[in-house]
Design an enzyme around this catalytic site. Structure first.
Site, short mmCIF file in Angstrom:
data_model
loop_
_atom_site.label_atom_id
_atom_site.label_comp_id
_atom_site.label_asym_id
_atom_site.label_seq_id
_atom_site.Cartn_x
_atom_site.Cartn_y
_atom_site.Cartn_z
N HIS A 1 44.75 51.29 40.43
CA HIS A 1 44.34 50.33 41.46
C HIS A 1 43.14 49.51 41.01
O HIS A 1 42.39 49.00 41.84
CB HIS A 1 44.03 51.04 42.79
CG HIS A 1 45.11 51.94 43.26
ND1 HIS A 1 46.22 51.50 43.92
CD2 HIS A 1 45.25 53.29 43.13
CE1 HIS A 1 47.02 52.53 44.19
NE2 HIS A 1 46.46 53.62 43.71
N SER B 1 38.82 27.45 22.37
CA SER B 1 38.65 26.61 23.54
C SER B 1 38.22 25.23 23.07
O SER B 1 37.48 25.09 22.10
CB SER B 1 37.58 27.20 24.48
OG SER B 1 37.17 26.25 25.45
#
Length: 456
Positions: free
Chosen positions: A170, A295
């Site tokens: 989770h 990038s």
């Protein structure tokens, strides 16, 4: 061939090199080549049947010439077929006419040229051709490329078997594992699906317009056509004979094949996302390649582009393969033509899967584990030992063990080793049990993870 930079599909453009191995199989040329193989092998099978007296047995030279045409079907031959199709407006009929022209100078074939395509509907040729194409793609491309991924992951599972890692269930800190064991989980899943893929049957039929050998039996009632056709499909072509069909082979096996491939893709999508997350957490570093840009504006970045590319292409593959699986087994009455154009996209679904495989493997080859980051996460999360402590408390009859550990650890801003030591020391359990718990660290609490990873 068109210039890749002007291609409509990235499979033939930007990613043409990655999909190159599929082009001879699933292109229109590949379909033609398969059709030629089926048509000529059918003619050979007719010649080998003594009860079909009008097609005498072929001599060795004729057989050699037929096999030469099957093996050597070229792009130039395909262009000649397309030129004929411009007149016939029928692609299978164009193959038949081209074969008659090609063998006009081979007396034994020329004498029986009307038996090329004997008793066949176009679908008799097409269904067998498609099966041969899928079988070739599995054997020469899909299984080898999947094998490369599985071999790399197995190697990583063994190398990283003992590298402890904090799990996240989770998204929250959870019972430790090892990096190798998490990779071994993926290997096992892929191995199971690879067995299904390798065991997949490729079905075929050559039983006429509606599957009943009507024309065959009218022309030659004394021939056991079902046995003859079974031998042809299974022995001559190496496929599995389907005795019950309408005009088309029902394509159920195709749905099975595409669904298995989709499951493989889904497993890799799942792992792509996990690795993406592990890179984000710093559990893996990526090898830097000189000259590459991560990038356009942030020079420091090394993005997990291979895993993202893989995820996207595998998703595209599953979209196409899912539609093929749902549509192809559905045909109105004894035949409609909706499958014909759809089947031309088999290479699209398989092609995107191959792109996804290639990107995933590139990504795996750039990964380097970061033991320091893995260790730091574990060392900052001693509350992970709440599970073994409360489990040992249960063994020795301590009341409300889960609740006591919940009160000690839940919602707290971290638990120190010292706090856990005080708690363990206060427990009324045997001294050796206390010693065992006090010797535990998050990095040592990995159960059989290392053994399981090394065993894969």
């Amino acid at each position: 061939m068109i210039n890749p930079i002007s291609a409509l599909s990235p499979l033939d453009g930007r990613y043409a090199k990655s999909a190159e191995a599929l082009r001879p199989i699933f292109s229109e040329y590949g379909l033609m080549k398969a059709r030629v193989k089926v048509e000529l092998n059918w003619l050979k099978a007719l010649a080998a049947e003594p009860k079909i007296a009008e097609v005498p047995a072929f001599g060795d030279a004729t057989i050699a010439e037929i096999d030469k045409v099957i093996a050597g079907f070229s792009l130039e031959d395909a262009a000649a077929v397309k030129a004929i199709e411009a007149t016939t407006n029928h692609d299978v009929k164009a193959i038949e006419y081209w074969l008659k022209e090609r063998f006009a100078g081979v007396p034994e074939v020329a004498a029986v040229s009307e038996f090329i395509h004997f008793a066949c509907t176009s679908e008799d040729i097409n269904n067998l051709s498609h099966a041969l194409m899928l079988q070739e793609a599995r054997e020469t491309v899909l299984l080898p490329k999947l094998g490369e991924i599985t071999a790399k992951l197995t190697e990583m599972a063994h190398e990283l078997a003992a590298v402890p890692m904090m799990s996240r269930t989770h998204g929250q800190p959870a019972t430790p594992t090892t990096l190798g064991k998490e990779i071994a989980n993926v290997v096992y899943r892929l191995q199971r699906q690879a067995k299904h893929l390798a065991a997949q049957e490729f079905l075929g039929k050559i039983n006429g317009a509606v599957g009943n050998y009507n024309a065959h039996m009218t022309a030659y009632p004394d021939v056991d056509w079902e046995a003859h056709c079974r031998r042809f499909v299974e022995t001559s072509l190496g496929l599995t004979f389907n005795p019950y069909t309408i005009q088309i082979e029902p394509h159920d096996y195709m749905a099975e094949f595409f669904q298995t491939l989709s499951r493989i893709n889904t497993i890799l999508i799942d792992f792509n996302r996990d690795v993406w997350g592990y890179i984000s957490l710093g559990y893996f570093k990526q090898k830097v390649k000189a000259g590459e840009v991560g990038s356009s504006t942030m020079p420091h970045k090394v993005n997990p582009i291979d895993f993202e590319n893989s995820e996207g292409n595998l998703g595209m593959a599953n979209a196409v393969l899912g539609f093929l699986s749902e549509k192809l087994p559905v045909s109105r009455w004894q035949r409609d033509l909706t499958d014909s154009t759809v089947l031309r996209n088999m290479g699209v679904g398989v092609g995107y899967a191959v792109l996804g495989f290639a990107a995933h493997l590139r990504g795996l080859n750039k990964l380097e584990p970061n033991p320091a980051a893995l260790a730091a996460d574990l060392d900052a999360t001693w509350e992970l030992l709440a599970e073994p402590i409360q489990t040992v408390m249960r063994r020795y009859g301590v009341a409300n063990p889960y609740e006591k550990l919940k009160d000690l650890t839940r919602g707290k801003d971290g638990i120190t080793p010292e706090v856990l030591k005080v708690f363990v020391d206060s427990l009324e359990i045997p001294a050796e049990a206390k010693a065992q718990l006090l010797a535990l660290t998050p990095a040592l609490y990995v159960g059989k993870a290392e053994e399981l990873a090394k065993r894969i």
